[in-house]
Design an enzyme around this catalytic site. Structure first.
Site, short mmCIF file in Angstrom:
data_model
loop_
_atom_site.label_atom_id
_atom_site.label_comp_id
_atom_site.label_asym_id
_atom_site.label_seq_id
_atom_site.Cartn_x
_atom_site.Cartn_y
_atom_site.Cartn_z
N SER A 63 -85.50 31.24 -53.20
CA SER A 63 -86.65 31.51 -52.34
C SER A 63 -86.36 32.45 -51.17
O SER A 63 -87.30 32.89 -50.50
CB SER A 63 -87.20 30.21 -51.77
OG SER A 63 -88.06 29.63 -52.73
N LYS A 66 -88.27 35.55 -51.16
CA LYS A 66 -89.68 35.60 -50.74
C LYS A 66 -89.85 36.38 -49.43
O LYS A 66 -90.87 37.04 -49.22
CB LYS A 66 -90.24 34.18 -50.58
CG LYS A 66 -90.35 33.46 -51.93
CD LYS A 66 -90.68 31.99 -51.82
CE LYS A 66 -90.94 31.42 -53.21
NZ LYS A 66 -90.55 30.06 -53.44
N TYR A 188 -91.66 37.22 -60.64
CA TYR A 188 -91.28 36.20 -59.65
C TYR A 188 -89.95 35.54 -60.06
O TYR A 188 -89.06 35.35 -59.24
CB TYR A 188 -92.41 35.18 -59.52
CG TYR A 188 -92.04 33.98 -58.71
CD1 TYR A 188 -92.02 34.05 -57.32
CD2 TYR A 188 -91.67 32.79 -59.32
CE1 TYR A 188 -91.64 32.94 -56.57
CE2 TYR A 188 -91.30 31.69 -58.59
CZ TYR A 188 -91.28 31.77 -57.21
OH TYR A 188 -90.89 30.68 -56.47
N TYR A 239 -89.08 25.35 -46.05
CA TYR A 239 -89.86 24.35 -46.79
C TYR A 239 -90.64 23.47 -45.82
O TYR A 239 -91.10 23.93 -44.79
CB TYR A 239 -88.94 23.52 -47.70
CG TYR A 239 -88.17 24.39 -48.67
CD1 TYR A 239 -88.84 25.05 -49.69
CD2 TYR A 239 -86.81 24.58 -48.55
CE1 TYR A 239 -88.16 25.87 -50.58
CE2 TYR A 239 -86.12 25.39 -49.45
CZ TYR A 239 -86.81 26.03 -50.44
OH TYR A 239 -86.14 26.85 -51.31
N VAL A 257 -83.25 27.22 -52.73
CA VAL A 257 -82.61 26.06 -53.35
C VAL A 257 -81.25 26.39 -53.97
O VAL A 257 -80.56 25.49 -54.44
CB VAL A 257 -83.52 25.37 -54.40
CG1 VAL A 257 -84.75 24.78 -53.76
CG2 VAL A 257 -83.87 26.30 -55.54
N1 GLU Z 1 -87.29 29.46 -58.30
C1 GLU Z 1 -87.83 28.32 -57.65
C2 GLU Z 1 -89.16 27.95 -58.17
O1 GLU Z 1 -89.97 28.81 -58.26
C3 GLU Z 1 -87.95 28.53 -56.17
C4 GLU Z 1 -86.81 27.95 -55.66
C5 GLU Z 1 -86.69 27.87 -54.18
O2 GLU Z 1 -87.56 27.28 -53.54
O3 GLU Z 1 -85.67 28.35 -53.69
O4 GLU Z 1 -89.44 26.81 -58.44
#
Ligand code: GLU
Length: 303
Positions: A63, A66, A188, A239, A257
């Site tokens: 993430s 992002k 993504y 988060y 994560v």
């Molecule tokens: N690739 C993860 C997902 O889309 C996101 C992981 C994260 O939150 O780092 O579920």
């Protein structure tokens, strides 16, 4: 400030927490990472980098990507993304569907999976190849042309990607995607699977500490957009624990994560810490502790 000495002290204090928490196990490719890893790197605004421990070992950015895809979209067009995604903390888990229904397919913020899917969708429209555009940007800003996708992670994400596909379809039903769902989720997944080290990420995130200036001195973001990105990272970047993180660390940050956390001291430096053991909210246990020690030792938080 003797950055190397500070990082060594921070690492000594955080190391007893390495192995605490759980390594992400939602896909097999991440589960195999050793819980013993710990690294931290700092890049100052002049591009000098310092590091300790496993700071040059690549890991899955997940993430953290992002934040960088949002920056690329903001670099290409001014404010229009904010009509399609909000900038409020959600109080719900990163992959939650419930709020999207109440709020008509407009994700609360760009760091939820739903919000990041909208950003990736926009980047796909703007570039024609969102994940490659992001990888190229990461290579350039980190100064590491070797960066690449981890094919196993990308494949595993796709195989276990029902929840993200559901989020994307749901938003598409509200008219909040411009590209076909399969292409948005594929880009993504690729973006999440980029592998980078603490050194790479601390260097690539330098523009956030330099008020929008890239490593080569050219402007990526208006200073006001760099400020806004840092604000959204502070309020939504870790988060469902951004309040606790602001309380403990007091810096804009984006976690993933894979166990990485990028944190920004505007006007001074960008840090990246990595340790795979995650707390219940998905943030690295030793990583958050290290950043807590860093701001305590240096007095450098935004507060
Ligand atoms: N690739 C993860 C997902 O889309 C996101 C992981 C994260 O939150 O780092 O579920």
């Amino acid at each position: 400030m003797d950055y190397q000495a500070v990082l060594e002290e921070v690492a000594d204090r955080a190391r007893p927490l390495v192995r605490q928490g759980r390594v992400a196990d939602y896909i097999p490719a991440l589960e195999r990472v050793s819980p013993d890893r710990f690294g931290i790197a700092l890049t100052d605004i002049h591009g000098e980098t310092y590091g300790v421990g496993d700071w040059e070992v690549p890991f899955s950015v997940q993430s953290i990507s992002k934040a960088f895809s949002l920056a690329l979209v903001l670099a290409q067009e001014d404010q229009s993304i904010w009509k399609r995604v909000g900038r409020e903390p959600s109080g719900t888990p990163f992959n939650s569907l419930v709020q999207l229904e109440w709020e008509q397919g407009i994700p609360r913020n760009p760091f939820l999976n739903s919000g990041a899917l909208v950003v990736t969708d926009r980047l796909q429209t703007l570039t024609g190849d969102a994940s490659t555009a992001l990888l190229d940007f990461m290579r350039e800003e980190s100064g590491n042309p070797e960066l690449s996708f981890d094919q196993a992670v990308a494949g595993s994400e796709a195989e276990h990607g029902n929840r993200n596909a559901a989020l994307a379809h749901f938003m598409a039903s509200f008219g909040n995607l411009e590209n076909p769902v399969p292409s948005v989720i594929e880009h993504y997944f690729w973006q999440c699977s980029i592998e980078m080290s603490c050194r790479d990420l601390a260097t690539a995130g330098g523009f956030l500490a330099r008020h929008g200036l890239r490593a080569d001195g050219t402007r990526l973001l208006h200073a006001r957009d760099a400020k806004r990105m840092n604000a959204v990272m502070l309020t939504c970047g870790t988060y469902d624990a951004a309040g606790e993180f602001a309380y403990r660390v007091g810096l804009p940050a984006k976690s993933g994560v894979g166990g990485g956390i990028v944190a920004v001291v505007p006007g001074r430096c960008t840090l990246c810490v990595w340790s795979p053991g995650l707390d219940a909210r998905g943030n690295s246990v030793a990583g958050a502790a290290a950043l807590d020690h860093f701001t305590t030792l240096t007095g450098w938080s935004v507060f």
